[in-house]
Design an enzyme around this catalytic site. Structure first.
Site, PDB file in Angstrom:
ATOM      1  N   ASN A   1      -8.945   3.495   7.710  1.00 40.46           N
ATOM      2  CA  ASN A   1      -8.358   2.423   8.516  1.00 40.46           C
ATOM      3  C   ASN A   1      -8.633   2.545  10.004  1.00 40.46           C
ATOM      4  OD1 ASN A   1      -6.576   4.643   7.689  1.00 40.46           O
ATOM      5  ND2 ASN A   1      -5.172   3.834   9.209  1.00 40.46           N
TER       6      ASN A   1
ATOM      7  N   THR B   1      12.578  -6.578 -10.096  1.00 40.81           N
ATOM      8  CA  THR B   1      12.097  -7.942 -10.348  1.00 40.81           C
ATOM      9  C   THR B   1      10.847  -8.206  -9.522  1.00 40.81           C
ATOM     10  OG1 THR B   1      14.358  -8.636 -10.768  1.00 40.81           O
ATOM     11  CG2 THR B   1      12.775 -10.385 -10.265  1.00 40.81           C
TER      12      THR B   1
ATOM     13  N   CYS C   1      -0.407   2.793  14.076  1.00 46.53           N
ATOM     14  CA  CYS C   1       0.794   3.629  13.916  1.00 46.53           C
ATOM     15  C   CYS C   1       0.887   4.721  14.966  1.00 46.53           C
ATOM     16  CB  CYS C   1       0.855   4.215  12.514  1.00 46.53           C
ATOM     17  SG  CYS C   1      -0.697   4.319  11.690  1.00 46.53           S
TER      18      CYS C   1
ATOM     19  N   SER D   1      -3.229  -3.568  -0.952  1.00 44.45           N
ATOM     20  CA  SER D   1      -2.130  -4.233  -0.254  1.00 44.45           C
ATOM     21  C   SER D   1      -2.584  -5.612   0.216  1.00 44.45           C
ATOM     22  CB  SER D   1      -1.737  -3.377   0.953  1.00 44.45           C
ATOM     23  OG  SER D   1      -0.726  -4.018   1.684  1.00 44.45           O
TER      24      SER D   1
ATOM     25  N   GLN E   1      -7.771  -0.671   2.714  1.00 50.43           N
ATOM     26  CA  GLN E   1      -8.617  -1.327   3.725  1.00 50.43           C
ATOM     27  C   GLN E   1      -9.874  -1.932   3.106  1.00 50.43           C
ATOM     28  OE1 GLN E   1      -8.106  -1.922   6.945  1.00 50.43           O
ATOM     29  NE2 GLN E   1      -6.214  -0.775   7.185  1.00 50.43           N
TER      30      GLN E   1
ATOM     31  N   GLY F   1       0.800  -1.221   0.000  1.00 42.85           N
ATOM     32  CA  GLY F   1       0.000   0.000   0.000  1.00 42.85           C
ATOM     33  C   GLY F   1       0.831   1.269   0.000  1.00 42.85           C
ATOM     34  N   THR F   2       1.905   1.278   0.775  1.00 40.91           N
ATOM     35  CA  THR F   2       2.714   2.492   0.871  1.00 40.91           C
ATOM     36  C   THR F   2       3.325   2.839  -0.485  1.00 40.91           C
ATOM     37  OG1 THR F   2       3.179   2.041   3.194  1.00 40.91           O
ATOM     38  CG2 THR F   2       4.695   3.542   2.059  1.00 40.91           C
TER      39      THR F   2
ATOM     40  N   HIS G   1      -1.549  -7.808   2.487  1.00 39.31           N
ATOM     41  CA  HIS G   1      -1.604  -8.284   3.882  1.00 39.31           C
ATOM     42  C   HIS G   1      -2.859  -7.804   4.603  1.00 39.31           C
ATOM     43  CE1 HIS G   1      -0.156  -4.765   6.426  1.00 39.31           C
ATOM     44  NE2 HIS G   1       0.151  -4.319   5.225  1.00 39.31           N
TER      45      HIS G   1
HETATM   46  N1  PLP Z   1      -3.272   2.883   3.323  1.00 36.58           N
HETATM   47  C1  PLP Z   1      -4.069   2.457   4.309  1.00 36.58           C
HETATM   48  C2  PLP Z   1      -5.473   2.971   4.384  1.00 36.58           C
HETATM   49  C3  PLP Z   1      -3.597   1.560   5.264  1.00 36.58           C
HETATM   50  O1  PLP Z   1      -4.408   1.165   6.253  1.00 36.58           O
HETATM   51  C4  PLP Z   1      -2.260   1.117   5.170  1.00 36.58           C
HETATM   52  C5  PLP Z   1      -1.703   0.207   6.205  1.00 36.58           C
HETATM   53  O2  PLP Z   1      -2.086   0.241   7.349  1.00 36.58           O
HETATM   54  C6  PLP Z   1      -1.471   1.567   4.109  1.00 36.58           C
HETATM   55  C7  PLP Z   1      -2.003   2.453   3.200  1.00 36.58           C
HETATM   56  C8  PLP Z   1      -0.055   1.096   3.935  1.00 36.58           C
HETATM   57  O3  PLP Z   1      -0.063  -0.211   3.414  1.00 36.58           O
HETATM   58  P1  PLP Z   1       1.201  -1.188   3.565  1.00 36.58           P
HETATM   59  O4  PLP Z   1       1.250  -1.635   4.975  1.00 36.58           O
HETATM   60  O5  PLP Z   1       0.921  -2.311   2.609  1.00 36.58           O
HETATM   61  O6  PLP Z   1       2.389  -0.406   3.135  1.00 36.58           O
END
Ligand code: PLP
Length: 407
Positions: free
Chosen positions: A176, A262, A350, A224, A204, A96-97, A226
């Site tokens: 989130n 890769t 976080c 993402s 999410q 996600g990041t 996970h």
């Molecule tokens: N965006 C949202 C809304 C999230 O909840 C999160 C992770 O908590 C992220 C982005 C970041 O995702 P990742 O942990 O895969 O980098």
């Protein structure tokens, strides 16, 4: 779903048993699925054979490379069809990041002189907000859209923020911390009236609610693995056909020349298997999670303590509950619950370590002292009605324990 998926284990706890020190054997409860979710057996099974064989590089032209390329392209097609996109619109990333960074930096930097201004909501994840902060250091002006008391960006708020030099709008699909689901089709349509590309962080939401990129009307969408029982460190960015954004990473010509590096083939395969598994039971799961949520709220109501719920009660992620417990010391409560084998989160994971109150709750108008007394319970695959009841029972035990300590 079996124990291995939920990460349940036997937890012998005699520390808190109301004075008589009788050992109580509990199975642990994981209710922090919005932080990360346990790997689905389907994902593990799909990945294992790949870990056990010599995988070629998907960019290699020999038979080993071509075999792996086929696996990656099959995965791309499957993801695309689940989201009603085309395979050419799906780009694999590290999660996600990266997807958020790529979408926002890519859009901001692709629009040249008109790209002087960006619009995001005030309740975005740090992956979006800190990306904007970085761009702001380099001259981008950023408008953070206010939300109403339950976390919605109102259409007029967006309309008023748009400028002739706006390069992008980014509003998350589901939050989130509070779970509120935005009306993305309406917001994306407003951006499009002004020919501004629209990105949504759906990290999410993917695997939790049905998603059709055409109905949403977004140009870019981040996901993402996970967060939907896939492996960590892999995700994707949907980029609508015809939308051009600058690459984030410099390097090779993977992902049709726009995402160098890769491919994480094993992760990609696990991600697809996890998403397919989620989609097979999506409707049933949404109903099940909603039920757990109601049960939890009923059980909490019986505690007889003040409770303040956050977010949109009608349009939110099923199974996610954000609640302030203003009369309790929530840090102590979380420690107590953890000792009892119950994993829930402070307002947002976080913020938990930083002791700073959440920007999301603050945007809703929640006072900082109340925001700091907030927990987020997020149910997922494997949670049962017993788990919901046990969380409330453990909070009751904590209240009793605190009273005993004070006496
Ligand atoms: N965006 C949202 C809304 C999230 O909840 C999160 C992770 O908590 C992220 C982005 C970041 O995702 P990742 O942990 O895969 O980098």
């Amino acid at each position: 779903m079996g124990d291995s998926l939920t990460g349940r284990k036997q937890n012998v706890s005699d520390r808190r048993s109301s004075g008589n020190r009788r050992a109580a054997v509990h199975s642990s409860v994981y209710a922090d699925h919005a932080s990360t979710s346990p790997l689905a057996p389907e994902a593990r099974e799909a990945m294992l054979p790949l870990l056990q064989q010599n995988l070629g590089n998907p960019s290699s032209l020999h038979f080993e490379g071509m075999a792996v390329r086929k696996i990656v392209e099959q995965a791309r097609s499957e993801i695309a069809s689940l989201l009603h996109a085309t395979p050419e619109e799906i780009f694999f990333t590290s999660g996600g990041t990266e997807s958020d960074n790529w979408a926002i930096k890519g859009l901001a930097e692709s629009r040249g002189s008109i790209g002087r201004h960006g619009i995001v909501s005030a309740i975005e994840h740090d992956a979006v907000l800190n990306t904007c902060a970085h761009l702001a250091d380099n001259g981008l002006e950023v408008t953070k859209l206010k939300v109403n008391g339950i976390g919605h960006v109102l259409p007029d708020t967006l309309r008023q923020a748009i400028r002739p030099d706006t390069a992008f709008v980014s509003v998350m699909l589901a939050n989130n911390e509070i779970g509120t689901i935005q009306d993305i089709p309406v917001l994306a349509a407003i951006a499009h009236e002004h020919k501004i590309p629209f990105h949504t962080d759906a990290v999410q939401a993917v695997g939790h609610i049905p998603i059709d990129v055409h109905t949403l009307g977004c140009d870019l969408l981040s996901a993402s693995a996970h967060k939907f029982n896939g492996p960590k460190g892999v995700g994707f960015l949907y980029i609508r056909h015809g939308v051009r954004i600058r690459p984030l990473l410099d390097g090779g010509s993977q992902e049709r020349g726009v995402r160098a590096g890769t491919e994480n083939v094993t992760g990609i395969v696990g991600m697809v298997a996890a998403l397919k598994a989620r989609y097979q039971q999506l409707e049933a799961d949404m109903a099940r999670l909603k039920k757990l949520e109601i049960l939890l709220k009923e059980a909490l109501a019986e505690l007889g303590i003040p409770l303040i719920y956050h977010g949109d009660a009608d349009h939110h992620l099923p199974g996610l509950v954000s609640v302030s417990l203003p009369t309790l010391d929530v840090k102590d409560l979380l420690r107590y619950l953890s000792a009892e084998g119950i994993a829930v989160s402070a307002g947002a994971a976080c913020h938990a370590l930083k002791n700073r109150s959440s920007h999301v709750l603050s945007a809703l108008g929640v006072p900082p002292d109340i925001a700091l007394q907030t927990i987020r319970i997020s149910f997922g695959v494997g949670n049962t009605e017993k788990d919901a009841v046990r969380i409330a029972q453990a909070i009751r035990a904590f209240i009793q324990h605190t009273r005993e300590v004070l006496l």
